[in-house]
Design a protein around this motif. Structure first.
Motif, PDB file in Angstrom:
ATOM      1  N   ILE A 143       0.862  -1.184   0.000  1.00 12.01           N
ATOM      2  CA  ILE A 143       0.000   0.000   0.000  1.00 12.01           C
ATOM      3  C   ILE A 143       0.900   1.236   0.000  1.00 12.01           C
ATOM      4  O   ILE A 143       1.776   1.365   0.856  1.00 12.01           O
ATOM      5  CB  ILE A 143      -0.907   0.043   1.242  1.00 12.01           C
ATOM      6  N   GLU A 144       0.689   2.130  -0.947  1.00  9.23           N
ATOM      7  CA  GLU A 144       1.400   3.408  -0.922  1.00  9.23           C
ATOM      8  C   GLU A 144       0.420   4.511  -0.575  1.00  9.23           C
ATOM      9  O   GLU A 144      -0.611   4.670  -1.230  1.00  9.23           O
ATOM     10  CB  GLU A 144       2.072   3.729  -2.257  1.00  9.23           C
ATOM     11  N   VAL A 145       0.740   5.272   0.445  1.00  8.77           N
ATOM     12  CA  VAL A 145      -0.085   6.405   0.876  1.00  8.77           C
ATOM     13  C   VAL A 145       0.470   7.671   0.230  1.00  8.77           C
ATOM     14  O   VAL A 145       1.671   7.930   0.279  1.00  8.77           O
ATOM     15  CB  VAL A 145      -0.083   6.533   2.411  1.00  8.77           C
ATOM     16  N   GLY A 146      -0.423   8.454  -0.375  1.00 11.43           N
ATOM     17  CA  GLY A 146       0.030   9.620  -1.130  1.00 11.43           C
ATOM     18  C   GLY A 146       0.603   9.200  -2.462  1.00 11.43           C
ATOM     19  O   GLY A 146       1.611   9.732  -2.918  1.00 11.43           O
ATOM     20  N   THR A 147      -0.040   8.255  -3.117  1.00  8.88           N
ATOM     21  CA  THR A 147       0.537   7.627  -4.304  1.00  8.88           C
ATOM     22  C   THR A 147       0.422   8.473  -5.554  1.00  8.88           C
ATOM     23  O   THR A 147       1.144   8.240  -6.514  1.00  8.88           O
ATOM     24  CB  THR A 147      -0.138   6.257  -4.539  1.00  8.88           C
ATOM     25  N   SER A 148      -0.509   9.445  -5.569  1.00  8.99           N
ATOM     26  CA  SER A 148      -0.698  10.313  -6.731  1.00  8.99           C
ATOM     27  C   SER A 148      -1.042   9.483  -7.961  1.00  8.99           C
ATOM     28  O   SER A 148      -2.107   8.888  -8.036  1.00  8.99           O
ATOM     29  CB  SER A 148       0.537  11.179  -6.949  1.00  8.99           C
ATOM     30  N   ALA A 149      -0.134   9.387  -8.920  1.00  7.44           N
ATOM     31  CA  ALA A 149      -0.403   8.638 -10.153  1.00  7.44           C
ATOM     32  C   ALA A 149      -0.037   7.162 -10.036  1.00  7.44           C
ATOM     33  O   ALA A 149      -0.239   6.405 -10.981  1.00  7.44           O
ATOM     34  CB  ALA A 149       0.350   9.262 -11.322  1.00  7.44           C
ATOM     35  N   GLY A 150       0.520   6.756  -8.905  1.00 13.00           N
ATOM     36  CA  GLY A 150       0.839   5.350  -8.700  1.00 13.00           C
ATOM     37  C   GLY A 150       2.108   4.875  -9.380  1.00 13.00           C
ATOM     38  O   GLY A 150       2.301   3.672  -9.577  1.00 13.00           O
ATOM     39  N   LEU A 151       3.007   5.798  -9.714  1.00 15.00           N
ATOM     40  CA  LEU A 151       4.208   5.405 -10.447  1.00 15.00           C
ATOM     41  C   LEU A 151       5.111   4.499  -9.623  1.00 15.00           C
ATOM     42  O   LEU A 151       5.710   3.546 -10.158  1.00 15.00           O
ATOM     43  CB  LEU A 151       4.985   6.647 -10.894  1.00 15.00           C
ATOM     44  N   ASN A 152       5.234   4.768  -8.320  1.00 18.63           N
ATOM     45  CA  ASN A 152       6.098   3.925  -7.489  1.00 18.63           C
ATOM     46  C   ASN A 152       5.567   2.503  -7.384  1.00 18.63           C
ATOM     47  O   ASN A 152       6.339   1.557  -7.179  1.00 18.63           O
ATOM     48  CB  ASN A 152       6.237   4.516  -6.087  1.00 18.63           C
ATOM     49  N   GLY A 200      -2.947   1.900  -3.985  1.00 19.17           N
ATOM     50  CA  GLY A 200      -2.550   3.254  -3.649  1.00 19.17           C
ATOM     51  C   GLY A 200      -3.689   3.964  -2.943  1.00 19.17           C
ATOM     52  O   GLY A 200      -4.859   3.610  -3.107  1.00 19.17           O
ATOM     53  N   VAL A 201      -3.342   4.959  -2.140  1.00 20.63           N
ATOM     54  CA  VAL A 201      -4.329   5.803  -1.462  1.00 20.63           C
ATOM     55  C   VAL A 201      -3.915   7.250  -1.699  1.00 20.63           C
ATOM     56  O   VAL A 201      -2.748   7.605  -1.500  1.00 20.63           O
ATOM     57  CB  VAL A 201      -4.394   5.514   0.048  1.00 20.63           C
ATOM     58  N   ASP A 202      -4.857   8.093  -2.129  1.00 20.00           N
ATOM     59  CA  ASP A 202      -4.516   9.484  -2.390  1.00 20.00           C
ATOM     60  C   ASP A 202      -5.754  10.356  -2.231  1.00 20.00           C
ATOM     61  O   ASP A 202      -6.877   9.933  -2.554  1.00 20.00           O
ATOM     62  CB  ASP A 202      -3.958   9.653  -3.807  1.00 20.00           C
ATOM     63  N   ARG A 248      -9.477   6.789  -3.657  1.00 19.62           N
ATOM     64  CA  ARG A 248      -9.566   8.217  -3.379  1.00 19.62           C
ATOM     65  C   ARG A 248      -9.995   8.453  -1.934  1.00 19.62           C
ATOM     66  O   ARG A 248     -10.942   7.837  -1.443  1.00 19.62           O
ATOM     67  CB  ARG A 248     -10.576   8.881  -4.317  1.00 19.62           C
ATOM     68  N   GLY A 249      -9.300   9.364  -1.253  1.00 21.07           N
ATOM     69  CA  GLY A 249      -9.721   9.761   0.078  1.00 21.07           C
ATOM     70  C   GLY A 249      -8.550   9.966   1.014  1.00 21.07           C
ATOM     71  O   GLY A 249      -7.391   9.721   0.673  1.00 21.07           O
ATOM     72  N   ASP A 250      -8.869  10.432   2.195  1.00 27.56           N
ATOM     73  CA  ASP A 250      -7.888  10.646   3.255  1.00 27.56           C
ATOM     74  C   ASP A 250      -7.464   9.289   3.803  1.00 27.56           C
ATOM     75  O   ASP A 250      -8.305   8.430   4.095  1.00 27.56           O
ATOM     76  CB  ASP A 250      -8.523  11.489   4.357  1.00 27.56           C
ATOM     77  N   ALA A 251      -6.157   9.094   3.960  1.00 29.20           N
ATOM     78  CA  ALA A 251      -5.653   7.820   4.474  1.00 29.20           C
ATOM     79  C   ALA A 251      -6.273   7.465   5.819  1.00 29.20           C
ATOM     80  O   ALA A 251      -6.492   6.278   6.120  1.00 29.20           O
ATOM     81  CB  ALA A 251      -4.131   7.873   4.600  1.00 29.20           C
ATOM     82  N   VAL A 252      -6.559   8.484   6.626  1.00 31.79           N
ATOM     83  CA  VAL A 252      -7.170   8.241   7.939  1.00 31.79           C
ATOM     84  C   VAL A 252      -8.510   7.519   7.784  1.00 31.79           C
ATOM     85  O   VAL A 252      -8.865   6.656   8.588  1.00 31.79           O
ATOM     86  CB  VAL A 252      -7.346   9.570   8.695  1.00 31.79           C
ATOM     87  N   ASP A 253      -9.230   7.841   6.733  1.00 34.83           N
ATOM     88  CA  ASP A 253     -10.546   7.249   6.505  1.00 34.83           C
ATOM     89  C   ASP A 253     -10.484   5.988   5.647  1.00 34.83           C
ATOM     90  O   ASP A 253     -11.282   5.062   5.835  1.00 34.83           O
ATOM     91  CB  ASP A 253     -11.461   8.274   5.831  1.00 34.83           C
ATOM     92  N   VAL A 254      -9.558   5.951   4.697  1.00 32.09           N
ATOM     93  CA  VAL A 254      -9.534   4.870   3.714  1.00 32.09           C
ATOM     94  C   VAL A 254      -8.804   3.631   4.212  1.00 32.09           C
ATOM     95  O   VAL A 254      -9.214   2.492   3.934  1.00 32.09           O
ATOM     96  CB  VAL A 254      -8.892   5.373   2.400  1.00 32.09           C
ATOM     97  N   LEU A 255      -7.719   3.822   4.952  1.00 27.49           N
ATOM     98  CA  LEU A 255      -6.883   2.678   5.332  1.00 27.49           C
ATOM     99  C   LEU A 255      -7.622   1.612   6.147  1.00 27.49           C
ATOM    100  O   LEU A 255      -7.402   0.415   5.914  1.00 27.49           O
ATOM    101  CB  LEU A 255      -5.643   3.160   6.088  1.00 27.49           C
TER     102      LEU A 255
END
Length: 372
Positions: A143-152, A200-202, A248-255
């Motif tokens: 899981i990447e938090v703040g992944t944006s476009a998911g390139l990583n 990803g989460v963003d 899509r969403g805040d990691a606090v809510d989505v994770l």
């Protein structure tokens, strides 16, 4: 808009230490710090957004989109090799440009997020996964938090050269090259755990297939970093063919909901880089707690590149010549390890003297740093 807010914005532009490879942004920052009208414009971003990145990204986007103005002459990304070095006329040009385009800039600054996609940071993820592979042979849920476009998250489709040694896919159109320093060796970067799933989460996921979103990512690349721009374009094309799942969403809510989807008992890896500094101060404790909770039903490896090592264990010469961030890994037992010190965009990696007792608790302090 309070005076305190303006003063915080002014401070960010007064000492823009982040612009190590952009003489233009360092020069223009002085103009912003001294001009109330520009500070007021820069302050229109959402809470938690880093004002220098957001402001200059908005200006850059308009220039890349074809806005004609003298200011463009200073941008290598627009003017090419004939770009002017920043001089005494650059600051007034910036002010005039911003006043002419205040409406467009306000729209960008107030709605866009700082979503830098330095694909080079995939190297930090790969190093962390190689270290994790030394401790578990089970497939991991990434899981990447703040992944944006998911390139990583497509790290396994890139080629890497670290300290002259090659890893990954040598035929990939995305080739990441970094220098290697330090006394210790890194784990084999081709010995990685299998990935059971990738997410990803963003707050505002970037659609790699949408031209407007791609242009914003390009605008966040500093004008002088032409190689990074080419690397970004290659990575965007590669990922567009098979985008990872991004929620899509805040990691606090989505994770919590995402963690509940994962099979109990299976290891999971949460990764973030240059993300936590954009989380509002009053949300950082909840951000950390949400990541920690991912480990409730299975072993959690928490990997991040956020702040410098504190204290910095490197020799004085390294601390002087290479200012970097800590690549940190928290294992399922809650012990924290600094795997290496890295340049913020992973252009170099410096290993540390091996220390079997290098573990401590990571706590988020009031400034948002990981205090050791």
């Amino acid at each position: 808009m309070t005076e305190r807010t303006i003063n915080v914005i002014r401070e960010a532009f007064t000492e823009p230490d982040e612009f190590t490879s952009s003489p233009l942004y360092r020069a223009l920052s002085r103009t912003v710090a001294a001009e109330e009208r520009l500070l007021a414009l820069a302050a229109r971003g959402r809470a938690g957004q880093y004002p220098t990145f957001l402001f200059f990204g908005a200006v850059h986007q308009l220039l890349l989109a074809g806005a004609e103005h003298q200011l463009a002459c200073y941008y290598p990304s627009v003017a090419g090799p004939d770009a002017l070095a920043p001089d005494e006329a650059a600051g007034p040009a910036l002010l005039d440009f911003c006043l002419r385009h205040e409406t467009e800039l306000t729209g960008l600054i107030s709605t866009r997020l700082v979503q830098t996609n330095h694909v080079q940071r995939a190297l930090g993820l790969r190093i962390g996964l190689a270290e994790i592979a030394r401790h578990t042979d089970a497939p991991v849920h990434l899981i990447e938090v703040g992944t944006s476009a998911g390139l990583n998250l497509r790290f396994d489709r890139y080629g890497y050269t670290l300290g002259g040694r090659r890893y990954g896919d040598p035929a990939s159109p995305v080739q990441l090259v970094a220098a290697l320093h330090g006394p210790d060796t890194l784990p084999d970067l081709d010995a990685l755990p299998a990935t059971a799933s990738v997410h990803g989460v963003d707050l505002n996921p970037v659609d790699v297939r949408a031209q407007a979103d791609r242009r914003w990512l390009e605008a966040l690349v500093w004008p002088e970093n032409l190689d990074q721009r080419r690397l970004l374009a290659a990575a965007l094309d590669l990922v567009a063919a098979d985008p990872p799942r991004v929620l899509r969403g805040d990691a606090v809510d989505v994770l919590p909901a995402l963690a509940a989807e994962l099979p109990p008992g299976e290891p999971r890896v949460v990764f973030h880089s240059a993300t936590r500094l954009h989380v509002p101060l009053d949300r950082r404790a909840a951000f950390d707690a949400a990541i920690t909770a991912v480990g409730t039903a299975g072993p959690l490896w928490w990997l991040c590149v956020e702040d410098g090592p504190d204290p910095d264990p490197r020799p004085a010469a390294s601390r002087r010549d290479r200012v970097g961030s800590a690549l940190r890994l928290r294992d399922p037992d809650g012990d924290d390890h600094t795997l290496a010190v890295v340049e913020g965009h992973l252009r170099w990696v410096e290993t540390l003297q091996a220390d079997p007792d290098d573990s401590s608790r990571l706590e988020g302090d009031e400034e948002g740093r990981f205090a050791r």
